[in-house]
Enzyme design. Sequence first.
Site, PDB file in Angstrom:
ATOM      1  N   ARG A   1      39.960  53.924 -35.015  1.00 18.79           N
ATOM      2  CA  ARG A   1      38.678  53.322 -35.538  1.00 18.79           C
ATOM      3  C   ARG A   1      37.815  53.011 -34.306  1.00 18.79           C
ATOM      4  O   ARG A   1      36.614  53.285 -34.172  1.00 18.79           O
ATOM      5  CB  ARG A   1      38.392  52.168 -36.498  1.00 18.79           C
ATOM      6  CG  ARG A   1      37.435  51.987 -37.118  1.00 18.79           C
ATOM      7  CD  ARG A   1      37.244  51.051 -38.022  1.00 18.79           C
ATOM      8  NE  ARG A   1      37.658  49.774 -37.325  1.00 18.79           N
ATOM      9  CZ  ARG A   1      38.687  49.226 -37.948  1.00 18.79           C
ATOM     10  NH1 ARG A   1      39.529  49.406 -38.813  1.00 18.79           N
ATOM     11  NH2 ARG A   1      39.187  47.981 -37.391  1.00 18.79           N
TER      12      ARG A   1
ATOM     13  N   TYR B   1      13.397  63.691 -40.283  1.00 20.30           N
ATOM     14  CA  TYR B   1      14.308  64.406 -41.366  1.00 20.30           C
ATOM     15  C   TYR B   1      14.661  63.635 -42.334  1.00 20.30           C
ATOM     16  O   TYR B   1      14.427  62.330 -42.497  1.00 20.30           O
ATOM     17  CB  TYR B   1      15.657  64.025 -40.456  1.00 20.30           C
ATOM     18  CG  TYR B   1      16.632  64.626 -41.335  1.00 20.30           C
ATOM     19  CD1 TYR B   1      17.186  65.942 -41.605  1.00 20.30           C
ATOM     20  CD2 TYR B   1      17.797  63.557 -41.431  1.00 20.30           C
ATOM     21  CE1 TYR B   1      18.325  66.136 -42.324  1.00 20.30           C
ATOM     22  CE2 TYR B   1      18.811  63.986 -42.238  1.00 20.30           C
ATOM     23  CZ  TYR B   1      19.123  65.337 -42.786  1.00 20.30           C
ATOM     24  OH  TYR B   1      20.360  65.546 -43.420  1.00 20.30           O
TER      25      TYR B   1
ATOM     26  N   ASP C   1      15.214  61.280 -31.651  1.00 20.33           N
ATOM     27  CA  ASP C   1      16.074  62.200 -32.415  1.00 20.33           C
ATOM     28  C   ASP C   1      15.849  63.281 -31.914  1.00 20.33           C
ATOM     29  O   ASP C   1      14.965  64.178 -32.052  1.00 20.33           O
ATOM     30  CB  ASP C   1      15.902  62.090 -33.825  1.00 20.33           C
ATOM     31  CG  ASP C   1      16.892  62.995 -34.665  1.00 20.33           C
ATOM     32  OD1 ASP C   1      17.445  63.974 -34.045  1.00 20.33           O
ATOM     33  OD2 ASP C   1      17.033  62.638 -35.891  1.00 20.33           O
TER      34      ASP C   1
ATOM     35  N   LYS D   1      24.481  69.951 -35.952  1.00 20.05           N
ATOM     36  CA  LYS D   1      23.471  71.138 -35.694  1.00 20.05           C
ATOM     37  C   LYS D   1      23.999  71.830 -34.495  1.00 20.05           C
ATOM     38  O   LYS D   1      25.002  72.326 -34.493  1.00 20.05           O
ATOM     39  CB  LYS D   1      22.103  70.433 -35.832  1.00 20.05           C
ATOM     40  CG  LYS D   1      21.858  69.461 -36.731  1.00 20.05           C
ATOM     41  CD  LYS D   1      21.801  69.752 -38.200  1.00 20.05           C
ATOM     42  CE  LYS D   1      21.970  68.982 -39.476  1.00 20.05           C
ATOM     43  NZ  LYS D   1      20.753  67.941 -39.395  1.00 20.05           N
TER      44      LYS D   1
HETATM   45  C1  LIG Z   1      20.618  66.766 -39.857  1.00 21.65           C
HETATM   46  C2  LIG Z   1      19.969  65.680 -39.241  1.00 21.65           C
HETATM   47  C3  LIG Z   1      20.124  64.128 -39.079  1.00 21.65           C
HETATM   48  C4  LIG Z   1      21.327  63.833 -39.859  1.00 21.65           C
HETATM   49  O1  LIG Z   1      22.478  64.224 -39.356  1.00 21.65           O
HETATM   50  P1  LIG Z   1      23.795  64.313 -40.179  1.00 21.65           P
HETATM   51  O2  LIG Z   1      24.829  64.728 -39.295  1.00 21.65           O
HETATM   52  O3  LIG Z   1      23.505  65.382 -41.437  1.00 21.65           O
HETATM   53  O4  LIG Z   1      24.156  63.028 -40.877  1.00 21.65           O
HETATM   54  C5  LIG Z   1      19.241  63.477 -38.544  1.00 21.65           C
HETATM   55  N1  LIG Z   1      18.093  64.078 -37.758  1.00 21.65           N
HETATM   56  C6  LIG Z   1      17.862  65.228 -37.932  1.00 21.65           C
HETATM   57  C7  LIG Z   1      16.672  65.812 -36.887  1.00 21.65           C
HETATM   58  C8  LIG Z   1      18.680  66.120 -38.398  1.00 21.65           C
HETATM   59  O5  LIG Z   1      18.370  67.721 -38.470  1.00 21.65           O
END
Ligand SMILES: *Cc1c(COP(=O)(O)O)cnc(C)c1O
Length: 394
Positions: free
Chosen positions: A60, A112, A184, A209
């Site tokens: 963890r 998002y 982000d 992604k």
């Molecule tokens: C998908 C996404 C997230 C969240 O990520 P997860 O891996 O699905 O929890 C946050 N910010 C952006 C821009 C995203 O495309």
Amino acid sequence: MTKKATPKKTKATLHDIATRTIHVGGEPDKETGAIMPPIFQTSTYVQESPGVHKGYEYTRSHNPTRTRLEECLASLEQAKHCCVTASGLSAEMLMMHLLPPGSNIICGDDVYGGTYRLFTTVFNHTHNFRFVDTTDLKKLEKEIKDFKPAMIWLETPTNPLLKITDIQAVSAMAKKAKALVVVDNTFMSPIFQNPLVLGADFVLHSMTKYINGHSDVVGGCIMLNDDHYRKELFRLQNSIGPSQSPFDSWLVLRGVKTLAIRMAAHEKNAMAVAQYLEKHPKVERVVYPGLKSHPQHAIAKKQMLGFGGMITFFLKGDIKKSKKFLSTVKLFALAESLGGVESLIEHPAIMTHASVPKKVRESIGLSDNLIRLSVGIEHVQDLIDDLEQAFKSV
Ligand SMILES: *Cc1c(COP(=O)(O)O)cnc(C)c1O
């Protein structure tokens, strides 16, 4: 790519980023010579005597496969540290826990959908949020003076409207106001944008992604330079527990090796598709940072090393036509998510951004005829042919 990446030559950035995706954290196994890193599929570690161990106690808190991934990702963002988590959203959760209850946060007004949900239905109980159009620097400056945020949360380009915020300008403003800046960077990946270099304090990715790129893992990460916050993040990860499994970290280590060539291919295809859409009589408007028609094209060229693989366009017509279009494409898969090698298409108002209230969606221009494409790395003509046959159906 608009220009060549010119990373600062520190130890972590001795080589070009394409080389670093493969070699940092990718050293052969010392014990056996295995060229691929082992998957340390273990929960615990044997100690020599109580408290005497090799730096690992429990998965963890730390795991050697995850450590390799963290080394690689830190180097890609030219950061000192990286903390890998089980999802993008759990990385966001850790970020929020860095702030004491009662803190004020300014967040971009087009983020998002899951981020919006996390902030407005979970952390709204402990923190105060204001959603602001961060592309409007004058307005943002006023909000900073008035609201005195501890943190400014940026997504650039935004999802799904692809609005671009000047990271350098906002970071300078935030520094004066003693606010932390988080970017982000999911849409650009470390190949096309390095916010820490532009003055941000934290970079966050959904590794689900582009970083992993193969739509087979959920994961997140935070990159930073500050030693104190690094300690805090790992303390929080250990205390709360959103740690990524060794196998998933291993899959991302494998996926990230092709990040540089994937991003180049995504961009090349996306540019061609955007140009095709821009000329199409059934399209009202196309939004792609690489097009001269994009309102912040100049900022995109200044702070991004490429324009990415995401396109948003507005179909002429109503929601019925949008639905018909979305169910007629064959090669583009109708699915949430983005950033994989395969092309995806989706309808934000019904799918990814359904958690954003209709009124809010309308106020920011997220309308019912808006369609989002995640352009994959298939042959571009096949993608264009697929869109063309769908246009013929509406
Ligand atoms: C998908 C996404 C997230 C969240 O990520 P997860 O891996 O699905 O929890 C946050 N910010 C952006 C821009 C995203 O495309």
